[in-house]
Structure formats: structure tokens, C-alpha cells
Design a protein around this motif. Structure first.
Motif, short mmCIF file in Angstrom:
data_model
loop_
_atom_site.label_atom_id
_atom_site.label_comp_id
_atom_site.label_asym_id
_atom_site.label_seq_id
_atom_site.Cartn_x
_atom_site.Cartn_y
_atom_site.Cartn_z
N ALA A 295 0.83 -1.21 0.00
CA ALA A 295 0.00 0.00 0.00
C ALA A 295 0.86 1.26 0.00
O ALA A 295 0.60 2.21 -0.74
CB ALA A 295 -0.93 -0.01 1.21
N HIS A 333 -6.40 4.19 -7.71
CA HIS A 333 -7.31 3.09 -7.40
C HIS A 333 -7.77 2.39 -8.67
O HIS A 333 -7.89 1.15 -8.70
CB HIS A 333 -8.51 3.62 -6.61
CG HIS A 333 -9.44 2.55 -6.15
ND1 HIS A 333 -10.66 2.31 -6.75
CD2 HIS A 333 -9.32 1.63 -5.17
CE1 HIS A 333 -11.26 1.30 -6.13
NE2 HIS A 333 -10.48 0.87 -5.18
N GLU A 334 -8.02 3.14 -9.71
CA GLU A 334 -8.41 2.52 -10.98
C GLU A 334 -7.29 1.64 -11.53
O GLU A 334 -7.55 0.60 -12.12
CB GLU A 334 -8.77 3.62 -12.01
CG GLU A 334 -10.10 4.30 -11.77
CD GLU A 334 -11.27 3.33 -11.89
OE1 GLU A 334 -11.29 2.56 -12.86
OE2 GLU A 334 -12.13 3.32 -10.99
N VAL A 336 -4.97 -0.06 -9.79
CA VAL A 336 -4.62 -1.25 -9.00
C VAL A 336 -5.81 -2.10 -8.60
O VAL A 336 -5.61 -3.17 -8.02
CB VAL A 336 -3.85 -0.84 -7.71
CG1 VAL A 336 -2.61 -0.04 -8.06
CG2 VAL A 336 -4.75 -0.05 -6.76
N ARG A 337 -7.02 -1.68 -8.89
CA ARG A 337 -8.16 -2.43 -8.38
C ARG A 337 -8.27 -3.82 -8.98
O ARG A 337 -8.92 -4.70 -8.41
CB ARG A 337 -9.45 -1.66 -8.58
CG ARG A 337 -9.91 -1.52 -10.02
CD ARG A 337 -11.25 -0.82 -10.08
NE ARG A 337 -11.76 -0.69 -11.44
CZ ARG A 337 -12.96 -0.21 -11.73
NH1 ARG A 337 -13.76 0.18 -10.75
NH2 ARG A 337 -13.35 -0.12 -12.98
N SER A 340 -5.81 -8.48 -7.49
CA SER A 340 -6.63 -9.02 -6.40
C SER A 340 -5.82 -9.26 -5.13
O SER A 340 -6.34 -9.07 -4.02
CB SER A 340 -7.29 -10.32 -6.84
OG SER A 340 -6.32 -11.28 -7.24
N LEU A 342 -3.65 -7.60 -3.67
CA LEU A 342 -3.34 -6.40 -2.89
C LEU A 342 -4.29 -6.21 -1.72
O LEU A 342 -3.95 -5.57 -0.73
CB LEU A 342 -3.36 -5.16 -3.78
CG LEU A 342 -2.19 -5.00 -4.75
CD1 LEU A 342 -2.39 -3.79 -5.62
CD2 LEU A 342 -0.88 -4.90 -3.99
N ARG A 346 -5.57 -1.60 -1.78
CA ARG A 346 -6.30 -0.79 -2.77
C ARG A 346 -7.09 0.33 -2.08
O ARG A 346 -7.17 1.45 -2.59
CB ARG A 346 -7.23 -1.70 -3.57
CG ARG A 346 -6.47 -2.68 -4.47
CD ARG A 346 -7.38 -3.70 -5.08
NE ARG A 346 -7.91 -4.63 -4.08
CZ ARG A 346 -8.73 -5.64 -4.34
NH1 ARG A 346 -9.14 -5.85 -5.57
NH2 ARG A 346 -9.14 -6.43 -3.38
N VAL A 349 -4.70 3.12 -1.22
CA VAL A 349 -4.36 3.96 -2.38
C VAL A 349 -5.45 5.01 -2.59
O VAL A 349 -5.16 6.17 -2.90
CB VAL A 349 -4.18 3.08 -3.63
CG1 VAL A 349 -4.05 3.94 -4.89
CG2 VAL A 349 -2.95 2.18 -3.48
#
Length: 459
Positions: A295, A333-334, A336-337, A340, A342, A346, A349
Motif C-alpha cells: 500500500a 485506485h483505478e 490497481v483495483r 486481487s 493487494l 487498494r 491507495v
């Protein structure tokens, strides 16, 4: 060996000599002194050779290109533990010798690493076999006495785990970033508990091999236990391969951010390290600590969507420019979303610029509405921003930055996270491996803008 510090060389030589002592006398030769009273002073060579060949062969296969991924160390410890349950200590220690000594070493110094790997395994197997022998385990295995065999095998596995973690703790203590200063017992205890569960599973597999070996079906049946072990190893290797691919993606994203904003090069790694310090101080488990490290590393990945001229602007931002920069958590966020593994990273972030009083962005969350991971990263991010030189502010001394965090605790930052960081840095210090670049500009005279306030904060 020349590259090792003197203290590490002495430790390595000591473990190597201890391993040599465990190998004497050889099987088939009566034991002198205190070991003379142990049963079976003569041991046939063929079980030793067979188990040693199986262990070395399995480890070699695990490190070959057929593995299609990184080798999870210790996958074939059940073979070593089966030797400890079947053979006297010196013979059991010999089972580990060829595999540990002859297998390739990836990193330098290779000779030192090879000797270390050999010494620690030989000593650990010898100790496990001795405990198993002294508690009557060989008779329990020979007679398939399951309650007794389980109890004695458990004692042997405990000895095996204790020796491995004690030796590992000794070699990690002097290393930078190894055992935290002032908390060696807690660090060793964490290492021991982390090793005990997998070694217990390995011990059960080794006991199954030993019982089958002593059964009418013989060694062939015992070796069949390796099949499910091989399947589990392959699945574990694939998991590590996928994880390594994710980490490579993370490194690429972070490098892209560092290239885009050269003034904050290394910031992401340092925030990841500070997030780990906070998480460990709060007593989080290792898996969650690793997630919070991710993160911290990825918190600013959304800056890839922000114009470079805004990130490096020398001077105050206009309201329009500030609104553009404040979009970077949503951009990140877009990005790394879809990763999975993470998990809660997320959310960190997306929300690491929220404030406890509800005056943050992007959604104005307050108090407990802010995810815990985001509250950790917010403190770590602000701390590194204050202690690093930026295009718009000078670096502050660590004590000054910590005082600023404490001043803003309860309004901007979660007091728990601030206290955790203060305690961790007070005990271990703050010596990041990566430091911010020196400024290539002439700063405007006057006090640096506080990064914790709205004006001028570009974190």
C-alpha cells in the motif's frame, strides 16, 4: 568469504564446525564418549544413501527449469525428518549433507552461503534425531505405536524448528534490517512461530514415511509420500510465480512514478518501509504487514495521470491545479483495483489523503470511516514528505517531523498510527536505504510550508 563482516565469518565458521562435529563418528563406526551408550552403533549404509539421494534429487528438481517458478525453501524437509525418525543422529545428519552441500547457490558469496546452508541443516537434523531417540521414538515407529510415535515426532520437530530458528536468528541479528534493535526475543519468537506450522506439517509427512518404511511395504511405499509433496510444491511454486509477476508489475509502476517525478525518487519505497514499521508496532501479522508495504509503495501510483509540470511546480498551486492533483488517489485506485492479491492496499491507495476530521479528499471521510490501511499510509506518507527535499519545500529533521505529526494527531492523523511510528523510529531510528535527490533549484527564502496543511501539500 572476504565480503562478509568479521562477526559473520566467525559465526559461519562456528556453525560449520558444529555441523562437522554432528557428522562424527560416521555410521558403521562405534561412537566414542557420551554417544557410546546410544543404541545401534552400526548402521547400514543403504538407508542413508537412499534418503540422501532422494533429498538431493528432489531439491535439485525443485531448482531446475521444470519448476517454472521460484523454489520455496524447505519443501522436502519431510525426507530429512524421516531420516531423523529412522536413523541415529550421525547417520540422519548425513542425509542432509549431499543436498545441502552440492546444490547450486544463486547469490554471492556462494561458498559462505553453501557452508551456512549445510551447517544449519546438519545440526538441525542431528538435534531432531537425538531428541527422537532419547524420547523412545525409534521403538514407537518400529512398533507402529501411533500415540507414542506422534508424541516423539512432535518433540523431534520442535527441536528441529528451535535449532533452525536459533541459527537463523543469530545470522540475521547483525544484518541491517534484520532483528530489530531492542526486540531480539520478539523477533525470534515471530520467526519461530512462522516456522513451526509448516515444519509440523513436514513432520507429519516425515512420520508417515518412517512408518511406511518400517511396515511390510518397505521403502518403496514410503517414497510414495513424495508424490503429494511434489504436487503441493508445484502448486506453491506457481503461486510464487504469480506473486513474483505481480511484484514485477508493482516495481514497474513505481519506477514510472519515480521517473515522472524525479524530485520524489525513492518516496514510494520509503513510505512502504514506514508503513511496515507502523504495522509491526501495532502487532499486525506478517501477511498484513506485507500488504501495507505494498500500500505504501503504490499510494502515489495515480500521479502517472497528473501532468508532470504540476508535480514539479516551484511555487503555490492554483485552485484548478490543486483539483487536478487531488484526483491522483482515484486514478491510482483505478490502476490497481484489478490486482486481487493487494487486498486492503487498494483502499489505502484511494483514501490515504482522507483526514480524521473529514476535511481530506477524495470523499471527505472522517474517523472510523477511513480504512485502517489508509490511516497507516497517511502517516507514513506525511512523515516521508516532511523529511524529504521536494521542489516546493526543504527536508525537515526527523524529530521536527515527528513533532508535527503529533501536533496534527486527532485532526489530520490517527493518533494510534502516529504513536506507533514515533515508538518504532525511537527504537530503530530512521535510515532509509533510498534517499530523495538533492534539489537542483534555489529555494525561495522563508520557512517551509507544512505538508500537513492544505496549502502547498502535494503528497
Amino acid at each position: 568469504m572476504e565480503a562478509l563482516p568479521a562477526r559473520a565469518r566467525v559465526y559461519l565458521v562456528g556453525v560449520t564446525l558444529l555441523g562437522l562435529c554432528c557428522l562424527l563418528p560416521l555410521p558403521g563406526v562405534p561412537r566414542p564418549g557420551m554417544l557410546a551408550s546410544l543404541p545401534d552403533p552400526h548402521v547400514p549404509w543403504w538407508p542413508v544413501v537412499l534418503l540422501a539421494a532422494v533429498y538431493a534429487g528432489c531439491e535439485r528438481l525443485a531448482r531446475s527449469r521444470l519448476a517454472a517458478g521460484p523454489h520455496p525453501g524447505g519443501t522436502f524437509h519431510p525426507v530429512l525428518l524421516a531420516g531423523a525418525f529412522l536413523l541415529p543422529p550421525t547417520a540422519a545428519a548425513l542425509v542432509a549433507l549431499p543436498g545441502a552441500l552440492l546444490l547450486p547457490v544463486e547469490h554471492r558469496p556462494r561458498l559462505a552461503r553453501r557452508l551456512w546452508r549445510t551447517g544449519r541443516l546438519v545440526v538441525a537434523v542431528w538435534a531432531a534425531s537425538l531428541v527422537h531417540l532419547e524420547t523412545g521414538g525409534r521403538d514407537a515407529v518400529a512398533h507402529c505405536d501411533m500415540p507414542g510415535a506422534l508424541a516423539t515426532a512432535g518433540a523431534a520437530v520442535l527441536a528441529f524448528c528451535l535449532v533452525l530458528t536459533l541459527l537463523d536468528g543469530g545470522v540475521l541479528a547483525p544484518a541491517p534490517g534484520g532483528v530489530p534493535r531492542g526486540r531480539p526475543v520478539a523477533a525470534w519468537w515471530r520467526l519461530f512461530l512462522g516456522s513451526l506450522a509448516p515444519l509440523t506439517v513436514h513432520g507429519l509427512a516425515g512420520l508417515m514415511m518412517a512408518l511406511l518404511w518400517r511396515s511390510p511395504y518397505g521403502p518403496v511405499a514410503a517414497l510414495l509420500v513424495l508424490l503429494p509433496m511434489g504436487v503441493s510444491w508445484w502448486a506453491f511454486a506457481q503461486y510464487h510465480r504469480e506473486r513474483a509477476a505481480h511484484q514485477a508489475t508493482i516495481r514497474a509502476l513505481v519506477q514510472a512514478v519515480d521517473i515522472k517525478d524525479g524530485y520524489t525518487r525513492g518516496h514510494s519505497e520509503r513510505v512502504g518501509r514506514a508503513s511496515m514499521l507502523i504495522a509491526r508496532e501495532l502487532g499486525m501479522d506478517d501477511e498484513r504487514v506485507e500488504t501495507l508495504r505494498f500500500a505504501g509503495i503504490l499510494h502515489d501510483v495515480g500521479k502517472l495521470g497528473v501532468p508532470t509540470r504540476l508535480l514539479t511546480k516551484n511555487g503555490p498551486l492554483t485552485p484548478e491545479e490543486r483539483r487536478v492533483i487531488e484526483l491522483h488517489p482515484e486514478y491510482g485506485h483505478e490502476m490497481v483495483r484489478g490486482i486481487s492479491f493487494l487486498g486492503e492496499a487498494r483502499a489505502a491507495v484511494l483514501h490515504h489523503h482522507e483526514r480524521l476530521d473529514g476535511k481530506g479528499y477524495p470523499y471527505g471521510l472522517a474517523g472510523g470511516q477511513i480504512p485502517e490501511s489508509a490511516r497507516v499510509v497517511a502517516v507514513a506518507d506525511a512523515f516521508d514528505a516532511m523529511t524529504s527535499t521536494r521542489s516546493y519545500s526543504r527536508a525537515r529533521p526527523v524529530p521536527v517531523a515527528l513533532e508535527e505529526l503529533e501536533r496534527c494527531a486527532g485532526t489530520h492523523f490517527d493518533p494510534r498510527m502516529v504513536k506507533a511510528l514515533v515508538r518504532a523510529i525511537g527504537r530503530t531510528g530512521w535510515h532509509p536505504a533510498v534517499t530523495a535527490d538533492e534539489p537542483r533549484w534555489t529555494p525561495v527564502p522563508g520557512p517551509a510550508e507544512p505538508v500537513t496543511g492544505r496549502p502547498g501539500a502535494r503528497r
